[in-house]
Every structure is written in C-alpha cells, then in structure tokens.
Design an enzyme around this catalytic site. Structure first.
Site, mmCIF file in Angstrom:
data_model
loop_
_atom_site.group_PDB
_atom_site.id
_atom_site.type_symbol
_atom_site.label_atom_id
_atom_site.label_comp_id
_atom_site.label_asym_id
_atom_site.label_seq_id
_atom_site.Cartn_x
_atom_site.Cartn_y
_atom_site.Cartn_z
ATOM 1 N N GLU A 46 9.158 4.168 -8.431
ATOM 2 C CA GLU A 46 9.437 2.870 -9.052
ATOM 3 C C GLU A 46 10.596 2.964 -10.040
ATOM 4 O OE1 GLU A 46 5.654 1.541 -10.613
ATOM 5 O OE2 GLU A 46 4.922 1.088 -8.597
ATOM 6 N N GLU A 57 6.200 5.122 2.287
ATOM 7 C CA GLU A 57 6.530 5.249 3.711
ATOM 8 C C GLU A 57 8.026 5.454 3.912
ATOM 9 O OE1 GLU A 57 4.677 2.997 2.201
ATOM 10 O OE2 GLU A 57 3.365 1.909 3.582
HETATM 11 N N1 THU Z 1 3.965 0.465 -2.036
HETATM 12 C C1 THU Z 1 4.103 1.490 -1.153
HETATM 13 O O1 THU Z 1 4.425 2.619 -1.532
HETATM 14 N N2 THU Z 1 3.878 1.221 0.167
HETATM 15 C C2 THU Z 1 3.570 -0.011 0.664
HETATM 16 O O2 THU Z 1 3.473 -0.185 1.880
HETATM 17 C C3 THU Z 1 3.372 -1.152 -0.249
HETATM 18 C C4 THU Z 1 3.576 -0.885 -1.697
HETATM 19 C C5 THU Z 1 4.215 0.735 -3.467
HETATM 20 C C6 THU Z 1 5.420 0.060 -4.048
HETATM 21 C C7 THU Z 1 5.061 -0.014 -5.509
HETATM 22 O O3 THU Z 1 5.456 1.190 -6.134
HETATM 23 C C8 THU Z 1 3.545 -0.080 -5.529
HETATM 24 O O4 THU Z 1 3.124 0.282 -4.237
HETATM 25 C C9 THU Z 1 3.003 -1.456 -5.867
HETATM 26 O O5 THU Z 1 3.560 -2.430 -5.063
#
Ligand code: THU
Length: 132
Positions: A46, A57
């Site tokens: 993030e 992913e």
């Molecule tokens: N996130 C993922 O890593 N994969 C997904 O398919 C959906 C969301 C992460 C992005 C963000 O860091 C956190 O989950 C909350 O949205």
C-alpha cells in the site's frame, strides 16, 4: 500435473507475511504455480497515496513475469476474511492475460484447510483483449 492446492494455499499464507498494508491493515498473500512446479509468492503493498496500492495477486504476477516465469497453472490467494478473498477486477484482467488457464484457490488465513476453487475463465469470462 496434479495441483496440490493445499501446498499452494500454504505458500500464499507464507507470502502474506510480506504484506505492507499499514492503511487498510488487510494483509493479502498470493502464490502462483508454474507448469514446471515453481511457486512465486507476493503480497499487497500500500501507499500513502492510496490509489497506488498494488494487490498481492499483481505483485506475485509481476515478480514472476519479470523473472521470466510463464505457464501458470494455478494461483492461491489468502487473507483474513470469511471464505477467502476473491481477486479484484483489475487482478482478474491481468490473470486473464498472463494466466488464462489457471485455477484460482482462495482461503481464509484462519481456516487454510477450507479452500474454494475457481478458474480465471470463470472469474472473468469476457476479458478485455486488443484482438476481437
Ligand atoms: N487487495 C489484494 O491484495 N487483492 C485483492 O484482490 C483485493 C484487495 C488488497 C489491496 C489493499 O492493500 C487491501 O487489499 C484492501 O483493499
């Protein structure tokens, strides 16, 4: 090759430890499996500029692709949510382009033994393509 979904889910759970998610606190791990049996993990990263965040992913996929890996036959995704995390639309598009034949396993990090199975084709049946 018989796919060991439990092993791949465990690899995704281990990759999840690398998550950098100070804003959402939602840790996600992913693991890709190649035809030759290699496993490549990744976790979400993030940013303080929230929109720059990258999903687990895609991190796993970009790591694998830029290391020259291909022929992905499965991907596992793990996070602490009931039933396991479903890949977002953007990740589905990337998976459709670079891992179209892959199985998708999702699991709750608190219940790794329960794995739900999908396919990339099922998750994104009409993916965008430059060719019609
Ligand atoms: N996130 C993922 O890593 N994969 C997904 O398919 C959906 C969301 C992460 C992005 C963000 O860091 C956190 O989950 C909350 O949205």
């Amino acid at each position: 090759m018989k796919i060991d979904s439990k092993k791949l889910v465990l690899a995704a759970a281990q990759a999840r430890a690398g998550s950098l998610s100070p804003y959402s606190k939602f840790k996600v791990g992913a693991a890709l499996l190649t035809k030759s049996g290699e496993i490549i993990g990744g976790a979400n990263v993030e940013s303080a500029s929230y929109g720059l965040t990258c999903c687990a992913e895609r991190i796993a996929l970009f790591k694998a692709l830029t290391d020259g890996k291909k022929d992905f036959i499965a991907v596992a995704v793990v996070a602490r949510c009931a039933g396991g995390p479903m890949p977002c639309g953007a990740c589905r598009q990337l998976l459709a382009e670079y891992a179209p034949d892959a199985k998708v396993f999702v699991a709750d990090s608190d219940e790794l033994a329960t794995v739900r199975a999908f396919t990339v084709r099922k998750l994104l049946p009409a993916a965008f393509s430059l060719r019609s």
